[in-house]
Every structure is written in C-alpha cells, then in structure tokens.
Design a protein around this motif. Structure first.
Motif, PDB file in Angstrom:
ATOM      1  N   GLU A 160       4.383 -70.627  -8.742  1.00 42.50           N
ATOM      2  CA  GLU A 160       3.741 -70.000  -7.525  1.00 42.50           C
ATOM      3  C   GLU A 160       4.987 -69.525  -6.443  1.00 42.50           C
ATOM      4  OE1 GLU A 160       1.191 -72.751  -5.523  1.00 42.50           O
ATOM      5  OE2 GLU A 160       0.043 -73.065  -7.466  1.00 42.50           O
ATOM      6  N   PHE A 161       5.978 -70.349  -6.314  1.00 37.85           N
ATOM      7  CA  PHE A 161       6.986 -69.793  -5.514  1.00 37.85           C
ATOM      8  C   PHE A 161       7.840 -68.802  -6.140  1.00 37.85           C
ATOM      9  CE2 PHE A 161      11.599 -70.576  -4.822  1.00 37.85           C
ATOM     10  CZ  PHE A 161      11.606 -70.526  -3.385  1.00 37.85           C
ATOM     11  N   TYR A 162       8.223 -68.833  -7.269  1.00 43.93           N
ATOM     12  CA  TYR A 162       8.880 -67.878  -7.876  1.00 43.93           C
ATOM     13  C   TYR A 162       7.885 -66.483  -7.771  1.00 43.93           C
ATOM     14  CZ  TYR A 162      11.602 -65.371 -11.789  1.00 43.93           C
ATOM     15  OH  TYR A 162      12.324 -64.552 -12.567  1.00 43.93           O
ATOM     16  N   SER A 163       6.682 -66.393  -8.238  1.00 42.53           N
ATOM     17  CA  SER A 163       5.981 -65.298  -7.946  1.00 42.53           C
ATOM     18  C   SER A 163       6.146 -64.638  -6.648  1.00 42.53           C
ATOM     19  CB  SER A 163       4.667 -65.532  -8.488  1.00 42.53           C
ATOM     20  OG  SER A 163       3.821 -64.411  -8.487  1.00 42.53           O
ATOM     21  N   ARG A 164       5.844 -65.405  -5.696  1.00 42.82           N
ATOM     22  CA  ARG A 164       5.753 -64.963  -4.427  1.00 42.82           C
ATOM     23  C   ARG A 164       6.957 -64.353  -3.876  1.00 42.82           C
ATOM     24  NH1 ARG A 164       4.997 -69.940  -2.129  1.00 42.82           N
ATOM     25  NH2 ARG A 164       2.844 -70.113  -2.778  1.00 42.82           N
ATOM     26  N   PHE A 165       8.270 -65.221  -4.239  1.00 46.98           N
ATOM     27  CA  PHE A 165       9.633 -64.801  -3.739  1.00 46.98           C
ATOM     28  C   PHE A 165       9.781 -63.366  -4.486  1.00 46.98           C
ATOM     29  CE2 PHE A 165      14.123 -64.471  -4.121  1.00 46.98           C
ATOM     30  CZ  PHE A 165      14.499 -65.076  -2.903  1.00 46.98           C
ATOM     31  N   LYS A 166       9.416 -63.176  -5.735  1.00 49.46           N
ATOM     32  CA  LYS A 166       9.854 -61.905  -6.623  1.00 49.46           C
ATOM     33  C   LYS A 166       9.007 -60.873  -5.981  1.00 49.46           C
ATOM     34  CE  LYS A 166      13.037 -62.977  -9.564  1.00 49.46           C
ATOM     35  NZ  LYS A 166      14.370 -62.341  -9.246  1.00 49.46           N
ATOM     36  N   LYS A 167       7.659 -61.052  -5.620  1.00 52.97           N
ATOM     37  CA  LYS A 167       6.805 -60.129  -4.936  1.00 52.97           C
ATOM     38  C   LYS A 167       7.220 -59.831  -3.450  1.00 52.97           C
ATOM     39  CE  LYS A 167       2.815 -61.072  -7.972  1.00 52.97           C
ATOM     40  NZ  LYS A 167       1.571 -61.755  -7.848  1.00 52.97           N
ATOM     41  N   ALA A 168       7.568 -60.489  -2.675  1.00 58.58           N
ATOM     42  CA  ALA A 168       7.605 -60.281  -1.199  1.00 58.58           C
ATOM     43  C   ALA A 168       9.007 -60.418  -0.660  1.00 58.58           C
ATOM     44  CB  ALA A 168       6.500 -61.261  -0.437  1.00 58.58           C
ATOM     45  N   SER A 169       9.864 -61.086  -1.026  1.00 65.63           N
ATOM     46  CA  SER A 169      11.105 -61.315  -0.544  1.00 65.63           C
ATOM     47  C   SER A 169      12.084 -60.161  -0.784  1.00 65.63           C
ATOM     48  CB  SER A 169      11.866 -62.535  -1.100  1.00 65.63           C
ATOM     49  OG  SER A 169      13.154 -62.724  -0.589  1.00 65.63           O
ATOM     50  N   GLU A 170      12.891 -59.870   0.499  1.00 61.75           N
ATOM     51  CA  GLU A 170      13.686 -58.863   0.486  1.00 61.75           C
ATOM     52  C   GLU A 170      15.069 -59.219  -0.612  1.00 61.75           C
ATOM     53  OE1 GLU A 170      16.342 -58.664   4.029  1.00 61.75           O
ATOM     54  OE2 GLU A 170      14.900 -60.171   4.756  1.00 61.75           O
ATOM     55  N   HIS A 171      15.101 -60.342  -0.887  1.00 58.07           N
ATOM     56  CA  HIS A 171      16.101 -60.913  -1.841  1.00 58.07           C
ATOM     57  C   HIS A 171      15.677 -61.161  -3.145  1.00 58.07           C
ATOM     58  CE1 HIS A 171      18.370 -61.808   1.984  1.00 58.07           C
ATOM     59  NE2 HIS A 171      17.341 -62.679   2.422  1.00 58.07           N
ATOM     60  N   LYS A 172      14.703 -60.450  -3.470  1.00 50.88           N
ATOM     61  CA  LYS A 172      13.911 -60.785  -4.888  1.00 50.88           C
ATOM     62  C   LYS A 172      14.967 -60.449  -5.888  1.00 50.88           C
ATOM     63  CE  LYS A 172      11.790 -56.337  -4.902  1.00 50.88           C
ATOM     64  NZ  LYS A 172      10.347 -55.412  -4.939  1.00 50.88           N
ATOM     65  N   ASP A 173      15.838 -59.605  -5.839  1.00 53.37           N
ATOM     66  CA  ASP A 173      16.696 -59.246  -6.903  1.00 53.37           C
ATOM     67  C   ASP A 173      17.940 -60.352  -6.951  1.00 53.37           C
ATOM     68  OD1 ASP A 173      15.212 -57.140  -7.780  1.00 53.37           O
ATOM     69  OD2 ASP A 173      16.338 -55.735  -6.568  1.00 53.37           O
ATOM     70  N   LYS A 174      17.991 -61.224  -5.955  1.00 49.07           N
ATOM     71  CA  LYS A 174      19.239 -61.980  -6.125  1.00 49.07           C
ATOM     72  C   LYS A 174      19.294 -63.483  -6.448  1.00 49.07           C
ATOM     73  CE  LYS A 174      21.017 -59.624  -1.588  1.00 49.07           C
ATOM     74  NZ  LYS A 174      21.340 -60.111  -0.473  1.00 49.07           N
TER      75      LYS A 174
END
Length: 418
Positions: free
Chosen positions: A54-68
């Motif tokens: 859940e954390f990973y999915s949310r981070f990859k969708k919404a975070s400005e740092h998703k590629d990092k």
C-alpha cells in the motif's frame, strides 16, 4: 550509482512475472533503495508486506520523488514455490532465491537480526539512511518525509522529558552530557534485569563527577505499566503519551529488539550501540563512556555479538586472568587498522575481533561450531550464514592474521559449514 548496485545485487534481479530485471536499468534518478528482508512462511512478514505494498503504490502514484525509490526483496525462504507465490504479491523486484551468498552478505553488511526488516540505503554508496523502515511505513504512510535520513539526536528528542516524581525538564538540559538512550519495557525480563544493574552504573558514573544522563524510551503496553517501571529509574524518560517521539527515536537508531542501550557523546554522536554488553561487563564503570574496543575477551555477556555478523575468534591456551593479554596484543593492531579504515568511510566494521581462553564459554562455542581442540586456533565465525573459516597453524603471527583477514574480506576463503 548503477555500478554500486551491481556490486550489491549482481547484474540481474527477478520480478513477479519470473522475468529478469537488469540492475543497470533501475533508473538514473534512483537515490534510495529499500532492502526488504523477509520470508513467505513468517506471519509478521506477510502482514507487513501488505502494508508495504500500500505504501509503495501510494508513493509511486502521488509522490514527487516516485522515481527516486525502489524496493528489493531479500528472501529467507528455502522453498522455490513458497518464494515465488510470495513474490506474486510484490510490485518490486527480488534477489534471485538461488543467490544465497549475496543474501548472506546483505544480512551481514546491514546487521539484520530479525524479520521482517526494511533498511533504506543510499543507492550510490550503500550507506544506511534509515535502519528501521517498518516505522517509516507506519508513521509516514504518504512518504512526506522522504528520504527519511537520520536527524540529530537533539532534534528528535526535543521536548519535555519526565522525571519519576512527575516533574518535567526540557531536553535542552541534556546539552554537554554523555547520554544513554535506553529502549526497554517492564514486560521484558532481560530489560528488568538490566535496569537493576544500570541503576547502579548510573549512580557510579554520576558520583564520579561525569556529566551523564539516561533517557528511557518505553515499549510498555500501557501508561500504568510505564509508570510502575519508571518509578524504579532515577533518570529521565520520554513521556509515554508522546508516542510519535518514542517512535522517531526507535527509527533513528533502528531498534530491532530490547533491551537496547545506545551511548552518545556530548555532541549527540553514537559512541556504542552495545551499551547493554558494556554495562554488564564493566560494573565498576572504569571504561565509561565505553568507546568500542578493537578486541574483546569472549564472555557470556558479550557472546551475543557473535550473532551480529562475522567475528574473528583467536582461541588460545589460557585459563588464568591476564593470560589473554599477549593474544589481544597480537591482533589488536590489525583490528585498530580495520576500525580506523571503516570509521573514515563512515561504515560499520565488517568483522569483530575476540580472543578466547580455556573456559566453559569457549568450550561451548567450539562444540557448537564443531571446531578442533587445537590452541592456538585462528577462526572467523559467521553464525547467520552458518559458516566458519579455520586457520590451524603451529604459530599465529601478525602477518598470518592480517593475511587471513584480508583474504576473508576479499572473499578468497572457502567456508566450511557450522
């Protein structure tokens, strides 16, 4: 960056589709890798994997740092099908199950002692950024604090601290003091045993005129239990109600078990994470503030460190106190040189050094690891990998020890099973 990751994982990882993942292609923008150590048959690992997905999915969708950010699963599974089924639930790649050698290297390098464990490391250097990623997932579910790097102790502990008479003092009162950060709980029998010894050590150090304070960070299960336990302690505590601050301190020091006593210098830098061992080994506090020693004499209280990574153990024919000194003097310059090298790189020692005489502790260790009765006997024991390396020669010289250590670190030695 990719060169370092290749040295860490090899050239290929695998994903849930049984496809190979080129480590070089993980992404030029990648700055942080989460190493997820787990096992499909472990219920807490299964539970944490759901939260991490859940954390990973949310981070990859919404975070400005998703590629990092990327996560890599490092499994303790023995069965290919169980591992493959567990991998099906994961949107990130994994170390190939057959690559057990690299798995053990990662376990040792990052001092993993239990699962599930999530360690965030710098993608370019491999240095630990955050040792307790489980708390990151719980406390920062949206990833707003990325990259979760360590903050100064004074910043993390900032706020009121409690005395056992219910009065408070500000954390700024710790400035200029050696500080012991004590993670403990009343429900834990080893914690209660250590607390009784620690109270005496605390008083001894204070009476010697040293500026020393301890901060209790509770893992108790209720405020009532906390207050009952804290009433036995003459030092300070983070208020039990301040769960966020307690969690941040656990995260800062990557606490994986209790009791744990972290010793800090007056600037808030870690002197040792082995405060428990030091207190038990030095009841008169002669060695306070317990800076790490290059070579330890094997004892019942410090034998726990044999399970924290590879350890060089020099067995000698010594029964009386003081007879181990020549053995310590023989290997100490080599240990000091290695310690200085890794301190300069801001990395943890890859090898701990012990000398062992003729006693029950040494006999038990020889029996457990099936070592010959010879003395002197030069060994490197890697308990987590269940591997040993043995050099049985008539005379142990500094050159012999240095060669042995160098060959081990360069992976030139062939392990024998424990």
């Amino acid at each position: 960056m990719s060169e370092f990751l290749v040295s860490l994982f090899g050239e290929r990882l695998v994903n849930s589709e049984k496809a190979e993942v080129d480590v070089q292609s993980l992404g030029a923008k990648l700055s942080l890798v989460g190493l997820f150590f787990g096992c499909s048959l472990n219920a807490p690992c299964k539970q944490f994997n759901g939260s991490l997905c859940e954390f990973y999915s949310r981070f990859k969708k919404a975070s400005e740092h998703k590629d990092k950010l990327e996560i890599v699963f490092i499994s303790s599974d023995q069965d290919q099908k169980h591992w493959q089924d567990f991998l099906q639930e994961m949107p990130w790649p994994a170390l190939p199950l057959k690559d057990r050698h690299k798995k053990m290297k990662l376990w040792n390098k990052y001092k993993v002692t239990s699962i599930p464990s999530l360690v965030f490391v710098d993608a370019a250097t491999g240095k630990v950024v955050c040792r307790n990623g489980l708390l990151v997932v719980r406390d920062d579910p949206k990833g707003l604090e990325f990259p979760w790097g360590p903050k100064p102790f004074a910043e993390v502990v900032a706020g009121p601290l409690l005395r056992n008479n219910r009065q408070t003092t500000d954390s700024s009162s710790l400035e200029g003091h050696y500080v012991g950060v004590y993670f403990s709980a009343h429900w834990c029998p080893p914690c209660r045993s250590l607390t009784r010894v620690l109270v005496e050590s605390y008083r001894t150090v204070k009476e010697s005129g040293q500026k020393f304070e301890i901060v209790f960070v509770s893992a108790d299960r209720s405020e009532e239990s906390f207050m009952q336990y804290f009433s036995e302690m003459p030092w300070l505590a983070v208020p039990y109600s301040d769960e966020a601050r307690r969690s941040r301190l656990n995260r800062l020091y990557g606490i994986q078990g209790i009791p744990t006593l972290i010793l800090l210098d007056a600037e808030g830098h870690v002197i040792t994470r082995q405060g428990r061992v030091e207190v038990l080994n030095d009841p008169e506090c002669r060695l306070f503030p317990w800076h790490p020693r290059p070579v330890l004499e094997l004892s019942e209280s410090n034998a726990v460190q044999l399970h924290e990574g590879p350890c060089l153990v020099l067995f000698v024919d010594a029964e009386e106190e003081g007879e181990l000194e020549p053995a310590k003097e023989l290997i100490q310059p080599i240990a000091e040189k290695l310690m200085a090298k890794y301190k300069a790189k801001e990395e943890e020692m890859p090898l701990l050094f012990f000398v062992a005489g003729e006693d029950d502790m040494s006999d038990s260790l020889r029996d457990y690891t099936n070592l010959p009765e010879a003395a002197p006997l030069l060994t490197i024991l890697d308990m987590s990998a269940r591997a040993k390396y043995v050099r049985d020669v008539e005379e142990i010289t500094p050159a012999e020890v240095e060669q042995f250590v160098g060959d081990f670190l360069a992976e030139k030695l062939k392990p024998e099973p424990i």
